[in-house]
Scaffold this motif. Structure first.
Motif, PDB file in Angstrom:
ATOM      1  N   ARG A 181       0.818  -1.218   0.000  1.00 43.56           N
ATOM      2  CA  ARG A 181       0.000   0.000   0.000  1.00 43.56           C
ATOM      3  C   ARG A 181       0.851   1.267   0.000  1.00 43.56           C
ATOM      4  O   ARG A 181       0.568   2.227  -0.708  1.00 43.56           O
ATOM      5  CB  ARG A 181      -0.963   0.007   1.188  1.00 43.56           C
ATOM      6  CG  ARG A 181      -2.071  -1.018   1.013  1.00 43.56           C
ATOM      7  CD  ARG A 181      -3.097  -0.917   2.134  1.00 43.56           C
ATOM      8  NE  ARG A 181      -4.095  -1.970   2.006  1.00 43.56           N
ATOM      9  CZ  ARG A 181      -5.360  -1.855   2.386  1.00 43.56           C
ATOM     10  NH1 ARG A 181      -5.796  -0.733   2.933  1.00 43.56           N
ATOM     11  NH2 ARG A 181      -6.197  -2.849   2.254  1.00 43.56           N
ATOM     12  N   PHE A 182       1.899   1.277   0.820  1.00 46.75           N
ATOM     13  CA  PHE A 182       2.758   2.466   0.879  1.00 46.75           C
ATOM     14  C   PHE A 182       3.540   2.635  -0.432  1.00 46.75           C
ATOM     15  O   PHE A 182       3.669   3.751  -0.936  1.00 46.75           O
ATOM     16  CB  PHE A 182       3.698   2.417   2.095  1.00 46.75           C
ATOM     17  CG  PHE A 182       3.055   2.991   3.333  1.00 46.75           C
ATOM     18  CD1 PHE A 182       2.174   2.232   4.094  1.00 46.75           C
ATOM     19  CD2 PHE A 182       3.298   4.297   3.721  1.00 46.75           C
ATOM     20  CE1 PHE A 182       1.547   2.770   5.225  1.00 46.75           C
ATOM     21  CE2 PHE A 182       2.683   4.843   4.853  1.00 46.75           C
ATOM     22  CZ  PHE A 182       1.811   4.083   5.600  1.00 46.75           C
ATOM     23  N   SER A 183       4.033   1.535  -0.971  1.00 46.95           N
ATOM     24  CA  SER A 183       4.803   1.624  -2.226  1.00 46.95           C
ATOM     25  C   SER A 183       3.916   2.082  -3.368  1.00 46.95           C
ATOM     26  O   SER A 183       4.285   2.968  -4.141  1.00 46.95           O
ATOM     27  CB  SER A 183       5.389   0.257  -2.604  1.00 46.95           C
ATOM     28  OG  SER A 183       6.224  -0.207  -1.600  1.00 46.95           O
ATOM     29  N   GLN A 184       2.735   1.481  -3.463  1.00 42.59           N
ATOM     30  CA  GLN A 184       1.873   1.800  -4.602  1.00 42.59           C
ATOM     31  C   GLN A 184       1.263   3.194  -4.509  1.00 42.59           C
ATOM     32  O   GLN A 184       0.930   3.796  -5.520  1.00 42.59           O
ATOM     33  CB  GLN A 184       0.789   0.726  -4.769  1.00 42.59           C
ATOM     34  CG  GLN A 184       1.404  -0.591  -5.231  1.00 42.59           C
ATOM     35  CD  GLN A 184       0.385  -1.663  -5.573  1.00 42.59           C
ATOM     36  OE1 GLN A 184      -0.804  -1.531  -5.272  1.00 42.59           O
ATOM     37  NE2 GLN A 184       0.843  -2.733  -6.182  1.00 42.59           N
ATOM     38  N   LYS A 185       1.151   3.716  -3.287  1.00 45.62           N
ATOM     39  CA  LYS A 185       0.689   5.101  -3.146  1.00 45.62           C
ATOM     40  C   LYS A 185       1.713   6.051  -3.762  1.00 45.62           C
ATOM     41  O   LYS A 185       1.383   7.127  -4.248  1.00 45.62           O
ATOM     42  CB  LYS A 185       0.489   5.418  -1.656  1.00 45.62           C
ATOM     43  CG  LYS A 185       0.075   6.823  -1.347  1.00 45.62           C
ATOM     44  CD  LYS A 185      -1.368   7.095  -1.734  1.00 45.62           C
ATOM     45  CE  LYS A 185      -1.756   8.527  -1.348  1.00 45.62           C
ATOM     46  NZ  LYS A 185      -3.057   8.885  -1.945  1.00 45.62           N
TER      47      LYS A 185
END
Ligand code: RTP
Length: 151
Positions: free
Chosen positions: A27-31
């Protein structure tokens, strides 16, 4: 706010045991945030007392400490535009009863005392927490090509 703002995000022992850490990293990477520090560690009581120093007088403090020491924590540092506020939004409200579906706590947690994840609540706390959990040479600076697409 600069694009090099950093925040401290920790997957708590329940999040590690439930194998939710890949979801958090995704989630953090794709944000659009860049991972600049990561380690799996058993938190020492002294460190946790410092980390949660503002909660020391709370009745739940002893259970918070045992919860946080019940297994390894995945400590991470993320970098990017407004990452502190955005990170709190990705986490959702502290109490899972109030955290919206679509947030990490909203999707995966039911109980305040088992809320999976921690995120710094201000730029100042982030700086303090990063220094507490990581040595300087454990953080990595590198150029990410994705920034050219995101900003
Ligand atoms: P965190 O530091 O974990 O990101 O949580 P927060 O800032 O959203 O919330 P804070 O008030 O700093 O509380 C830290 C952690 O303590 C546990 N807690 N239990 N009434 C309770 O039983 C209670 N209140 C707080 C939660 O694990 C919370 O995340």
């Amino acid at each position: 706010m600069s694009n090099t703002e950093r925040t401290f995000i920790a997957v708590k022992p329940d999040g590690v045991q439930r194998a939710l850490f890949p979801e958090v990293l995704r989630r953090f990477s794709q944000k659009g945030f860049k991972l600049v520090g990561i380690k799996l560690t058993f938190a020492k009581e002294e460190l946790l007392r410092e980390h949660y120093s503002d909660l020391q007088s709370k009745p739940f403090f002893p259970s918070l400490l045992s919860y946080m020491m019940s297994g390894p924590v995945l400590a991470t540092v993320w970098e990017g535009k407004d990452v502190v506020k955005q990170g709190r939004a990705l986490l959702g409200a502290t109490n899972p009863l109030q955290s919206a579906p679509g947030t990490i706590r909203g999707d995966f947690a039911l109980d305040m005392g088992r809320n999976i994840i921690h995120g710094s609540d201000s730029v100042e706390s982030a700086e303090k927490e990063i220094a507490l959990w990581f040595k300087k040479d454990e953080l990595v600076s590198y150029k990410s090509e994705m920034y050219g697409w995101i900003y």
